[in-house]
Design an enzyme around this catalytic site. Structure first.
Site, PDB file in Angstrom:
ATOM      1  N   ARG A  34      63.081 -31.658 130.960  1.00  0.00           N
ATOM      2  CA  ARG A  34      62.372 -32.678 130.198  1.00  0.00           C
ATOM      3  C   ARG A  34      63.636 -33.804 130.158  1.00  0.00           C
ATOM      4  NH1 ARG A  34      59.163 -29.490 125.598  1.00  0.00           N
ATOM      5  NH2 ARG A  34      57.348 -28.957 127.092  1.00  0.00           N
ATOM      6  N   ARG A  82      66.587 -30.256 139.687  1.00  0.00           N
ATOM      7  CA  ARG A  82      65.744 -30.049 138.851  1.00  0.00           C
ATOM      8  C   ARG A  82      64.348 -29.154 139.329  1.00  0.00           C
ATOM      9  NH1 ARG A  82      61.416 -34.728 136.741  1.00  0.00           N
ATOM     10  NH2 ARG A  82      60.615 -33.639 134.986  1.00  0.00           N
ATOM     11  N   SER A 122      85.070 -59.667 121.597  1.00  0.00           N
ATOM     12  CA  SER A 122      86.539 -58.748 121.278  1.00  0.00           C
ATOM     13  C   SER A 122      86.615 -59.005 119.646  1.00  0.00           C
ATOM     14  CB  SER A 122      87.575 -59.172 121.818  1.00  0.00           C
ATOM     15  OG  SER A 122      88.665 -59.086 121.061  1.00  0.00           O
ATOM     16  N   LYS A 153      87.418 -63.086 125.755  1.00  0.00           N
ATOM     17  CA  LYS A 153      87.232 -62.206 126.543  1.00  0.00           C
ATOM     18  C   LYS A 153      86.019 -61.921 127.082  1.00  0.00           C
ATOM     19  CE  LYS A 153      89.602 -58.569 126.803  1.00  0.00           C
ATOM     20  NZ  LYS A 153      89.995 -57.379 126.612  1.00  0.00           N
ATOM     21  N   ASN A 213      84.355 -58.612 128.624  1.00  0.00           N
ATOM     22  CA  ASN A 213      84.686 -57.090 128.812  1.00  0.00           C
ATOM     23  C   ASN A 213      83.162 -56.596 129.545  1.00  0.00           C
ATOM     24  OD1 ASN A 213      87.129 -57.061 127.811  1.00  0.00           O
ATOM     25  ND2 ASN A 213      86.466 -56.801 125.687  1.00  0.00           N
ATOM     26  N   ARG A 227      74.062  -8.837 128.838  1.00  0.00           N
ATOM     27  CA  ARG A 227      73.914  -9.924 128.087  1.00  0.00           C
ATOM     28  C   ARG A 227      75.151 -10.558 127.552  1.00  0.00           C
ATOM     29  NH1 ARG A 227      69.614 -10.530 123.511  1.00  0.00           N
ATOM     30  NH2 ARG A 227      68.543 -10.006 125.464  1.00  0.00           N
TER      31      ARG A 227
END
Lengths: 380, 380, 380, 380
Positions: B117, B181, B269, B275, B277, B308
Site C-alpha cells: 500500500r 512490489r 531564510s 536567498k 534555496n 524465528r
C-alpha cells in the site's frame, strides 16, 4: 592474494585472486584491447592498429601493478598512466589506443569485468553449499526435530525441512546473483557521456564492445546513474544475509547443549583441547557480517555529482572489491561447513522429548512435502 | 501522520499515512479477515464463521491502536492481543479466528500489505518526478551546456541529455520498484513453518490467501528466509540513491555562481531575505540520505535464528517503515523540485563560454540521440 | 507517543515522549526564549522585550506542531514560521525575537536540548539495568557455570562473573553517555557562522545562552563541523551494542536446552501455549539492531557543505531522533529483562557436568575477584 | 602494501604497511614475547625460558605470513599455529609459550597493537593537514568571501574563518584520536575471561603485559565487552567525517565557476587536457566515504555471544584494518590537498560582488576573532 595471513581463514583465496591488483590490471588491459577491436569493427581505426593495441595490452597486463599504482596518483586514476604505457608500447599504433573513451569508461567496464569474473568462485561456492543442503534434506527428510522460535522449543519440524529451507535460500541467492551477473554491462560514453567521440558510431561501438567482453550492452550511458552497481552490491549483500542465517543456525545447532549437528573438521583451541568449534560456519558468518556496511557504502556512493562523481565514483572500487571478497569467502566457508555436516539424530530425538513432555502435538504436517518441493524444484 | 512537525517538510504526509499505526492495524485486521475467508474456501472453517470473523476484523480495525500497543508488550507482538480481541468480538465464531496461523504469519503478511500500500504514494511520486524530466528533456533537448566531471568543466553535453539521464534513472527505479512490489508475497507456515495446522490444505489455503490479498503466493515458507524483505529494502535504497543524485545535481546547478536552474518556490531564510534555496531538492536529499543505513539494518536483520528470529525479526518493523517513509518522502520532494524547475538558458550559455575559451570542441555528438532514445523508450 | 502500536513493545514510551513533535516544538521555543534573555543580558535588546518574547514562546509552545509542520515546507525548516508566529505573538516586542540568529542556530541548539532531555529516560533505563546486574552478580557470585566460547562449552566461569561483565559494560556505557551528554553544546553563529550580528557581544551572548539552557558553551561555531553530533550518536550506538550483547546472552541462556535463566514475565505465543519467550530481551535486541545503521546515517551526514549542509544538515533530525528512541527503548526493555531475571542454579550445575565429564579443570580462579572488583567499583 | 594498484592513489601506503599481514604477524609475535616476559616477571615461568620465547618470537616474526594463514584455517585463527611454531622454535622452553592465555587474548592485544602503530601515520597526516589550515587561516585571515549556506550565497565570512573552521575540526579529530589511542588496552583473561590460569597473579601479569607493550591496563577483561573496539572505530569514523567535509569544501570551492581555490598539483584527464581536477581532495573524500559502513560493521559485531563471539569477534579484524586504512589514506590525501592549496583572492573578491549587489551587509563581525581564537588555541 591480498591478505595472506587472513584470506585462507576467511575463504577468500579464489575470490581474492579474482579481485586483486593483477586481476584489475588484467581487466583494464582487456577493456582497452576490446575497445580498439570494437573501434576497428566500425572502421574508426585500422584493423592493424587495433591488433597492435591488443598486443600492447597483453604486454602491459604482465607488468607490475605497483608501477601503475604509483603513477595513478597524479591524475587520480590508473587509466591515465595505463593509456600512456599502452601508447608507448604500441608505437606507431599508439593513436589507436583509448579512442573516444574517458577514464571512467575504462574503469567502470573493468570493474564490471572484475565483478563478472569474481562471480565464478562466488557462484561455485554458493552452488556447492546448496548442493550440500540437498544431500542433507534428502538424508534427513523425515527426521522429526524440535522447531525453535525465538530460540525456544516451539512445535516440531524435520531436519529435512530445515535443510530444504536453507537450500531454498541458497538457490534463490544463486538465481538472483546469476541474474545480477547477467546484467553486468559495459559503460561507454566518452568524457561527458554523450558518445561524442565515436559519433555517429557510438551505439555500434558499444554493442561490439559489450559482445566482445561478454557483458551486456546497457543501451544507455550510466556514468552517473549508478543503480547497476548498487543493485549488484545489494544482491551480494542479500546473499551474505542468506549465508549468515545458515551459518549461525549451524553454530546454534552445534552448541554442546543442543548437539544436533557437528562440522566434519571442527576447530580446536589454543587453550582448550576438548573443544569442537564449528569454525567454518563461524568464519562464514564473520565474512557475511561485513556485507551490510559495504552495501551501505555503495548506496552512499550512488549520488555521482553531475557528469562524474567527485570521490563518490572512486569510493566504489574498494567497496565493491571488499564486498565481492566478503561474499565469496563467506560462501566458500559455508560450503566447507555444510559439505561435511554431521547430523546427530539421537540428539535430535532426545531434544524432541522435552517438546513431547510439554504435550505438544508432534504431527509434522507438510514438512516432508517441503523437502519434496525443494528437491523437485532443483531438477526442473 | 506520525511526526506532524516534520512530515510535510520531508514530503512524508501520504506515505506516512500509509505506514502509521492505524495503517498497520488495518493491515493486521485485513490479514486475519482474509485468513478466515481462505480457510473457509477450503472447508477448514464454516463460511458463516468466516463472515463473522470478517465483521469482527472490520470492527477491531477501527479501535485505537494504542490499546493494542500496550497489550502487545506481554506477548512480544501485537497479534497476540489482536487475536484475543477478534475472538471476543467474533463471539461464537471466535474459534474461526487465526486458524492454523502463528503471529509471524500475520505480521509478515501485514508488513507486506503495508509495503504494497505504501508503494502507491512512492510510485506516484517517482512517476511524477520522471514525467517532469520528460518535459525538461524535451524542452531543452538541444541546449548545449557544460558537462562537469569531478565538478570541473569538462566537455559539452546538453541540458536535454542531463534531464534524460535523470529520467532514465527514475524510470529504472520505478520499473524495479514495481517489479519488487509485484513480488511482495504472503507468508503462511504455521508455528514452525511446516503448514502443519492446515494439512493437507496448506498450499491451497496459502494460494487463496494470496489471491484475496493481492499479494504473491511465494510457493515456499519464508519465515526465516528473509531475502524477500531485504531485496525489497534494497530496491527502495537504490531508488533513494537515484533521487539523491538528481536532487544534489539540482542543488549544484542552482548555486549562485552556476545559476543554471532554480526551483519554482525557492525557500527563504530566517536571516537572509535574498536567498533562493532549492529547498525541495535539499529535503529530498535529506530523506534519501536515511536510506543506506536503513537498508543496512534490514540486511543486518536477515539472519533469523532457526525457526524465528529472536529480535532480528522484530527489528524489521521499524526499519521497513522508516525506509518506506524516507523513500516516499524523498520522491515526493524531488517531484516538487523537478515539477517547477526553471532552466536559465542564458546562464547555461554564459557558463559554456569558459569551455569554449579553453579551446574545447563543442560538438555534442550523440547528445540529442540520448534524449530521443529516452523519450522513445517511454512511449513503448 | 509517535507510534502507539509499537512504542510500548519496544520500550519507547518515555523516550518517545521526549523526542516527539511537541517535545521538539517545546525545545525550539525554549531556545528562542533563552536567546532573547541572553541578548537582553548583554544589552542587545530591552529586558522588557525579552520578557515579552519569553511569554510569546510559552504561548506558541502550546500550539499544534502540525500547523508549524505545514508552514515549514516553504522555507525548508520549522524555525522560519516559528519566528513569524513568535513575532506576531510578541506584538511590539517582535523585533526582539530571533535577534542575530539563523535557523540553524535555533535548530541545532534545540536538537541538543532534545538530546539532553531524552538522555534522562535513556540513562535511567541503563542505570536500572546496571543495578539489576549488581543484584545478579552479588546473588550468584560463586555459582560456577560453564563458560562458552564460540557457543561451545569451554572452561568454567561463574554466573557472578558473567553478570559483572554485563554490569561493567552497562556502567561504562552510562559513564560514556553521561560524558557525551555533558558535552552537548549550544550552537550560535549567525548566518555564516561569524557571530556577526551580535558583534562584539557574540561570545558573551553565547555564554549566557549556554548557561541558561544548561548546555555547554562550545567556544567555537560548529554549524558545519558536525563532530559533536556524530560523537554523541556513536556513544548511543555503542550503548546499543552493549545492550544487544547482554540481551542476546539472556536469549541464549534461556534456550530450553540450556535453561539457565528465564525472564519473570516470559511472553506467550499466539499458537503455542507452552512457550516462555524472553520477550523483553528479544525486543531490547530488536531496538539495538537499529543503531549501527542510524549511526552510519549520522556519519554520512557529517560533511556539511561550506557554511550549511544542503540536506546533510536536515538528514540529522530524523536520524538522531530515531537513534535516541532506539537506544532508550532498548535500554528500557533490557532493564525489564534483567530486573526480573530468574537464575536456575540447578540447570547451571547440570550443564556444568558435561564440562566436568570432559576432564576440564573446574578451578574458577579469579572469577570471584571479578565480581568483587565490579561491586567495589560501583561504590567508589 | 596490500593493494599495489590502489594504495598510493588512496594515500594508503604508510597506513597499509602498518596494517598488512607482516605487520599483524609482527604484532602477534610481539604479544607472545611480551606475555612470556610478563609471566617471568611474576615468577610464573623462568626468566631464561622467557628469553628463549622472545628469541623464538623474533624468529617467527620474520616467517612468511602466508604459511601461518594456511595453517590458521583448521583452528579458526592464526594464534593456534603461531603457538605451535613458537613452541617448536623455542625447543625446551616451549612450555613457556602462551602461558595461561587463550587465542583471543593474543589476537585482541595484537589488534590493539596494530591499531596503536597504525595511528602514527594517521595522526601524522591529520596533523599535517591541520598545520596546513593554520597557514591558510593566517595568510587569509582578513580575506572577505561569500559564505554559502545550502550552497547559496548567504552573508560574508572570511577565508581565514573557513580555514580556521577546517582546522578546528582537524584539531578536534586529532585530540579525540590521540585520546582514543591512549585508551587502547591489552586484553588478558584466559579462556573464559576469569584470569584463572595465572591465579592469583592475573592482575599483576596484565599490568606488566600492558606496561611492556605501551598499551593501557584496562583493569577488566573485555573479551566480550567490545565497547573499546567500537569507540575507537567511531573515533576513526568521525575523523573521516571531518576529512570528508573539508575535502568536499575544497572540491566545491575549486569548481570552475567558483574558482576560489586550486590544488597545487591538479590532476589531468585521459580525455580532457584542460582539466584541473582537485584529485587529492577527491580521493580523500573517496576514502572517507568508506568509513560509515565500516563503523557500522564494528557496531554490528559488538554483541559477542557469551564468552566469545562466534563470528562477531572474527568480523572485527578485516573491518578494523579497513577502517584504519581508509582513515589514514583519507587523511594523507587531505594533507596533500591542503598542503599546496592555492587561494585565488581575486576570484573570491569577484564572487563577493554578487552578494554586495544583493544589498547584503558585508560586515564580517567576529570572523577575524574566529581565526585568532583558532591560532591562539594551537599555541596553548
Amino acid at each position: 592474494m591480498s591478505e595472506p595471513l587472513w584470506d585462507p581463514l576467511f575463504g577468500r583465496t579464489a575470490v581474492g585472486a579474482a579481485t586483486d591488483s593483477p586481476a584489475w590490471l588484467q581487466a583494464l588491459c582487456d577493456v582497452e584491447a576490446t575497445l580498439a577491436v570494437s573501434c576497428a569493427s566500425t572502421g574508426l581505426i585500422a584493423v592493424a592498429d587495433a591488433e597492435a593495441v591488443v598486443a600492447a595490452c597483453a604486454k602491459v597486463a604482465e607488468s607490475d601493478p605497483a608501477d601503475l599504482g604509483v603513477q595513478a596518483v597524479a591524475g587520480g586514476n590508473p587509466v591515465i598512466p595505463l593509456v600512456a604505457a599502452l601508447r608507448e608500447q604500441a608505437g606507431s599504433a599508439g593513436v589507436a589506443v583509448h579512442v573516444g573513451a574517458t577514464s571512467q569508461d575504462v574503469l567502470d567496464t573493468a570493474s564490471m569485468l572484475v565483478a563478472d569474473r569474481a562471480c565464478v568462485p562466488v557462484l561455485d561456492a554458493v552452488a556447492e553449499a546448496a548442493d550440500a543442503t540437498v544431500s542433507l534434506a534428502r538424508a534427513h527428510r523425515d527426521v522429526v526435530m524440535t522447531g525453535r522460535t525465538l530460540l525456544q522449543q516451539a512445535v516440531p519440524t524435520t531436519f529435512g525441512a530445515v535443510a530444504a529451507g536453507w537450500g531454498e535460500g541458497l538457490d534463490r541467492a544463486a538465481r538472483e546473483l546469476r541474474a545480477a551477473r547477467a546484467g553486468l554491462a559495459v559503460q561507454l560514453g566518452g568524457a561527458a557521456g554523450t558518445l561524442a567521440s565515436w559519433h555517429p558510431h557510438g551505439p555500434a561501438v558499444r554493442a561490439a564492445f559489450a559482445a566482445e567482453l561478454g557483458l551486456r550492452d546497457p543501451g544507455v550511458v550510466w556514468h552517473t546513474e549508478r543503480s547497476r552497481v548498487a543493485e549488484f552490491a545489494a544482491t551480494l549483500g542479500v546473499t551474505c544475509g542468506v549465508i549468515a542465517k545458515i551459518a549461525f543456525d549451524i553454530v546454534l545447532l552445534a552448541q554442546a547443549e543442543v548437539g544436533e549437528v557437528a562440522e566434519a573438521d571442527p576447530g580446536g583451541s589454543s587453550a582448550m583441547a576438548h573443544k569442537h568449534n564449528p569454525i567454518a560456519a563461524v568464519t562464514a558468518r564473520a565474512g557475511a557480517i561485513q556485507a551490510p556496511g559495504l552495501v551501505a557504502t555503495l548506496l552512499i556512493a550512488m549520488p555521482a555529482e553531475l557528469q562524474r562523481g567527485a570521490g563518490t565514483w572512486h569510493a566504489e572500487w574498494p567497496a565493491l572489491t571488499g564486498l565481492l571478497r566478503a561474499t565469496g569467502g563467506a560462501a566458500r566457508r559455508l560450503a566447507d561447513s555444510l559439505g561435511g555436516l554431521r547430523v546427530d539424530t539421537a540428539a535430535i530425538a532426545r531434544n524432541l522429548e522435552c517438546l513431547a513432555g510439554a504435550g505438544v502435538d508432534l504431527d509434522i504436517g507438510h514438512a516432508a512435502d517441503l523437502v519434496d518441493h525443494f528437491l523437485a524444484g532443483r531438477t526442473r
